[in-house]
Scaffold this active site. Sequence first.
Site, PDB file in Angstrom:
ATOM      1  N   LYS A  27       0.841  -1.210   0.000  1.00 38.63           N
ATOM      2  CA  LYS A  27       0.000   0.000   0.000  1.00 38.63           C
ATOM      3  C   LYS A  27       0.866   1.246   0.000  1.00 38.63           C
ATOM      4  O   LYS A  27       0.654   2.179  -0.768  1.00 38.63           O
ATOM      5  CB  LYS A  27      -0.897   0.020   1.237  1.00 38.63           C
ATOM      6  CG  LYS A  27      -1.567   1.373   1.489  1.00 38.63           C
ATOM      7  CD  LYS A  27      -2.424   1.352   2.736  1.00 38.63           C
ATOM      8  CE  LYS A  27      -1.691   1.596   4.007  1.00 38.63           C
ATOM      9  NZ  LYS A  27      -1.350   3.010   4.253  1.00 38.63           N
ATOM     10  N   ASN A  28       1.878   1.285   0.872  1.00 41.40           N
ATOM     11  CA  ASN A  28       2.659   2.509   1.055  1.00 41.40           C
ATOM     12  C   ASN A  28       3.641   2.774  -0.071  1.00 41.40           C
ATOM     13  O   ASN A  28       4.343   3.783  -0.060  1.00 41.40           O
ATOM     14  CB  ASN A  28       3.358   2.481   2.419  1.00 41.40           C
ATOM     15  CG  ASN A  28       2.333   2.570   3.523  1.00 41.40           C
ATOM     16  OD1 ASN A  28       1.172   2.918   3.289  1.00 41.40           O
ATOM     17  ND2 ASN A  28       2.732   2.216   4.733  1.00 41.40           N
ATOM     18  N   ARG A  98      -4.058   9.527   4.272  1.00 39.89           N
ATOM     19  CA  ARG A  98      -2.895  10.388   4.544  1.00 39.89           C
ATOM     20  C   ARG A  98      -2.062  10.591   3.282  1.00 39.89           C
ATOM     21  O   ARG A  98      -1.511  11.660   3.027  1.00 39.89           O
ATOM     22  CB  ARG A  98      -2.077   9.696   5.614  1.00 39.89           C
ATOM     23  CG  ARG A  98      -0.738  10.300   5.919  1.00 39.89           C
ATOM     24  CD  ARG A  98      -0.850  11.472   6.843  1.00 39.89           C
ATOM     25  NE  ARG A  98       0.412  12.167   6.983  1.00 39.89           N
ATOM     26  CZ  ARG A  98       0.543  13.275   7.717  1.00 39.89           C
ATOM     27  NH1 ARG A  98      -0.499  13.780   8.333  1.00 39.89           N
ATOM     28  NH2 ARG A  98       1.702  13.864   7.810  1.00 39.89           N
ATOM     29  N   ASP A 122      -5.242   7.511   9.257  1.00 36.93           N
ATOM     30  CA  ASP A 122      -5.342   6.887  10.581  1.00 36.93           C
ATOM     31  C   ASP A 122      -5.101   7.906  11.689  1.00 36.93           C
ATOM     32  O   ASP A 122      -4.237   8.767  11.593  1.00 36.93           O
ATOM     33  CB  ASP A 122      -4.317   5.748  10.710  1.00 36.93           C
ATOM     34  CG  ASP A 122      -4.764   4.515   9.925  1.00 36.93           C
ATOM     35  OD1 ASP A 122      -3.911   3.678   9.624  1.00 36.93           O
ATOM     36  OD2 ASP A 122      -5.964   4.432   9.603  1.00 36.93           O
ATOM     37  N   ASP A 312       4.556   0.455  12.072  1.00 34.41           N
ATOM     38  CA  ASP A 312       3.401  -0.316  11.581  1.00 34.41           C
ATOM     39  C   ASP A 312       3.439  -1.773  12.036  1.00 34.41           C
ATOM     40  O   ASP A 312       2.427  -2.468  12.004  1.00 34.41           O
ATOM     41  CB  ASP A 312       3.344  -0.252  10.050  1.00 34.41           C
ATOM     42  CG  ASP A 312       3.200   1.178   9.549  1.00 34.41           C
ATOM     43  OD1 ASP A 312       3.536   1.432   8.380  1.00 34.41           O
ATOM     44  OD2 ASP A 312       2.786   2.041  10.339  1.00 34.41           O
TER      45      ASP A 312
HETATM   46  C1  EPZ Z   1       4.134   6.730   6.254  1.00 34.95           C
HETATM   47  O1  EPZ Z   1       3.360   7.776   6.832  1.00 34.95           O
HETATM   48  C2  EPZ Z   1       3.200   5.519   6.172  1.00 34.95           C
HETATM   49  N1  EPZ Z   1       2.028   5.875   5.412  1.00 34.95           N
HETATM   50  C3  EPZ Z   1       2.756   5.091   7.566  1.00 34.95           C
HETATM   51  O2  EPZ Z   1       2.015   3.870   7.450  1.00 34.95           O
HETATM   52  C4  EPZ Z   1       3.963   4.804   8.428  1.00 34.95           C
HETATM   53  O3  EPZ Z   1       3.537   4.554   9.741  1.00 34.95           O
HETATM   54  C5  EPZ Z   1       4.909   6.027   8.432  1.00 34.95           C
HETATM   55  O4  EPZ Z   1       5.267   6.388   7.082  1.00 34.95           O
HETATM   56  C6  EPZ Z   1       6.193   5.760   9.180  1.00 34.95           C
HETATM   57  O5  EPZ Z   1       6.856   4.678   8.674  1.00 34.95           O
HETATM   58  C7  EPZ Z   1       2.105   5.928   4.065  1.00 34.95           C
HETATM   59  O6  EPZ Z   1       3.132   5.712   3.454  1.00 34.95           O
HETATM   60  C8  EPZ Z   1       0.831   6.265   3.353  1.00 34.95           C
HETATM   61  P1  EPZ Z   1       6.203  10.141   8.291  1.00 34.95           P
HETATM   62  P2  EPZ Z   1       3.886   9.298   6.815  1.00 34.95           P
HETATM   63  O7  EPZ Z   1       6.056  11.425   7.573  1.00 34.95           O
HETATM   64  O8  EPZ Z   1       4.592   9.566   5.545  1.00 34.95           O
HETATM   65  C9  EPZ Z   1       6.528  13.179  11.967  1.00 34.95           C
HETATM   66  C10 EPZ Z   1       0.138   2.445   7.589  1.00 34.95           C
HETATM   67  O9  EPZ Z   1      -0.457   1.872   8.523  1.00 34.95           O
HETATM   68  N2  EPZ Z   1       6.405  14.253  10.952  1.00 34.95           N
HETATM   69  O10 EPZ Z   1       7.422   9.336   8.054  1.00 34.95           O
HETATM   70  O11 EPZ Z   1       2.758  10.140   7.202  1.00 34.95           O
HETATM   71  C11 EPZ Z   1       5.223  12.419  12.145  1.00 34.95           C
HETATM   72  O12 EPZ Z   1       4.345  13.073  13.008  1.00 34.95           O
HETATM   73  C12 EPZ Z   1       0.618   3.892   7.775  1.00 34.95           C
HETATM   74  O13 EPZ Z   1       0.346   1.931   6.511  1.00 34.95           O
HETATM   75  C13 EPZ Z   1       6.523  15.566  11.353  1.00 34.95           C
HETATM   76  O14 EPZ Z   1       6.720  15.856  12.537  1.00 34.95           O
HETATM   77  O15 EPZ Z   1       4.932   9.224   8.034  1.00 34.95           O
HETATM   78  C14 EPZ Z   1       5.702  11.096  12.689  1.00 34.95           C
HETATM   79  O16 EPZ Z   1       5.935  11.204  14.053  1.00 34.95           O
HETATM   80  C15 EPZ Z   1       0.310   4.429   9.095  1.00 34.95           C
HETATM   81  N3  EPZ Z   1       6.393  16.537  10.412  1.00 34.95           N
HETATM   82  C16 EPZ Z   1       7.010  10.908  11.970  1.00 34.95           C
HETATM   83  O17 EPZ Z   1       7.429  12.188  11.514  1.00 34.95           O
HETATM   84  C17 EPZ Z   1       6.162  16.248   9.091  1.00 34.95           C
HETATM   85  O18 EPZ Z   1       6.055  17.164   8.265  1.00 34.95           O
HETATM   86  C18 EPZ Z   1       6.942   9.941  10.793  1.00 34.95           C
HETATM   87  O19 EPZ Z   1       6.030  10.435   9.858  1.00 34.95           O
HETATM   88  C19 EPZ Z   1       6.046  14.914   8.703  1.00 34.95           C
HETATM   89  C20 EPZ Z   1       6.172  13.916   9.652  1.00 34.95           C
END
Ligand code: EPZ
Length: 423
Positions: A27-28, A98, A122, A312
């Site tokens: 998916k991701n 997201r 989510d 995840d």
């Molecule tokens: C991706 O989300 C995945 N989703 C998530 O999977 C996964 O949990 C996550 O990466 C981490 O591996 C998709 O790819 C669609 P991040 P993403 O930006 O891109 C902080 C699933 O179940 N952050 O790497 O949204 C954020 O709050 C989903 O398949 C900021 O602070 O994750 C988090 O604590 C759930 N500012 C951390 O970074 C920002 O601008 C990781 O977020 C962006 C992120």
Amino acid sequence: MMAPAPGQIAVRHVGELKGSIDVPGAKNAVLKLMVATILADGTYELSNVPQIADVAIMSDLLEAIGITTDVPAPGRLRMTNTGDLVPIAPYEQVERIRASINVLGPLLTRCGHVRLSMPGGDDFGARPIDLHVAGLEAMGAVFKFSHGDVEASADRLHGADVTFSFPSVGATENVLTAAVFADGVTSIDNAAREPEVIDLCEMLVSMGADISGVGSSRLVVRGVPRGSLRAVAHRTVPDRIQAATYRAALGVAGGELTIREARPDHMHNVLARFRDMGMEIEPIPDGVHAVAASRLRSIDVQTLPYPGIATDYKPLMITMLSVAEGVGIVTENLYPGRFRYIEELMRLGADVRTNGHHAVVRGVPRLSGAPVKAHDIRAGAAMVVAGLAAEGETVISGVDHIDRGYDDLVGRLRSVGADITRC
Ligand code: EPZ
């Protein structure tokens, strides 16, 4: 067994799992590959596409932007971009997933302007986009926030040195795709290294983008002229989270499984943790062979960006620890609020205490079946795994969450002997 109501899954522990399961595409990865089609006109063919609700939601979003999609056969997606794009992502689609935020970079760099609603997805508590914004601002984008919308514009983005304070997957992907047409060279330091990010890079390079450092924490993108990219065919990388879900099911139920298509090289750390819990796991030419011959052993786990243990995996690992021998401490370093499913696990008799972003899990010999809710994609899958470790029947509601990210979870588990039904 009581027939589950519509939108419910019923599970019963009946003994060991045996056989072979094919893991579908991730998916991701596929959602971002779909978004990359914004960058160049033509017809794209994506294969190994998982049959999940999020793909349909992303198709709706891209249709609203001007990219048509059709399904020539199960597991394949054909997408056509005629260049007639509307750089506006409506709330109806955006609030559902997201990954919709990922249209920001491609629309900005292709059209010079984009407006989209703040993304949903989510509920793990705060999920800011400050890193996305800061990265694109460094490339010359101007942002405006009003009425729940994000608006960004730039006649032509320019190259920049972007360093992330945290290796965000989404922010890396947005800056990466935006840099493809930027004037000059963009470097991204502390970039995300997830296999799904690599998959996106590989598709962009096959389209004609100039990206180096793929797979490392420093990506360098040399901008190419708009119109110089071409549409391609691309096979989606297998889903390491779905693969881990089947190993978790095996871990709690016992037995032996061959998990085909799974890429051991993408799951080094988590496979090592499963072995620490007492499972035998061997890479095989087209996947992984796993055996769970005895009760799991407790371990301590902490979530980290790739190549660390992905957040995840955590609901699955806490569920495994809830029936393991001993006490395990689990630390969540990405989403401190990602513990909502614990109350559901406790309904099944698990002994879990949380304190801030830590959870202490005291293993019990067996859970006991009860009605529970799926709060999000991975929490939902963890409830199914928990049901395989519980006396009596576990009935899970809210399974539309599971459908968002799992391709026929019930059918795949049933095929290896699980007593599971859905309505
Ligand atoms: C991706 O989300 C995945 N989703 C998530 O999977 C996964 O949990 C996550 O990466 C981490 O591996 C998709 O790819 C669609 P991040 P993403 O930006 O891109 C902080 C699933 O179940 N952050 O790497 O949204 C954020 O709050 C989903 O398949 C900021 O602070 O994750 C988090 O604590 C759930 N500012 C951390 O970074 C920002 O601008 C990781 O977020 C962006 C992120």
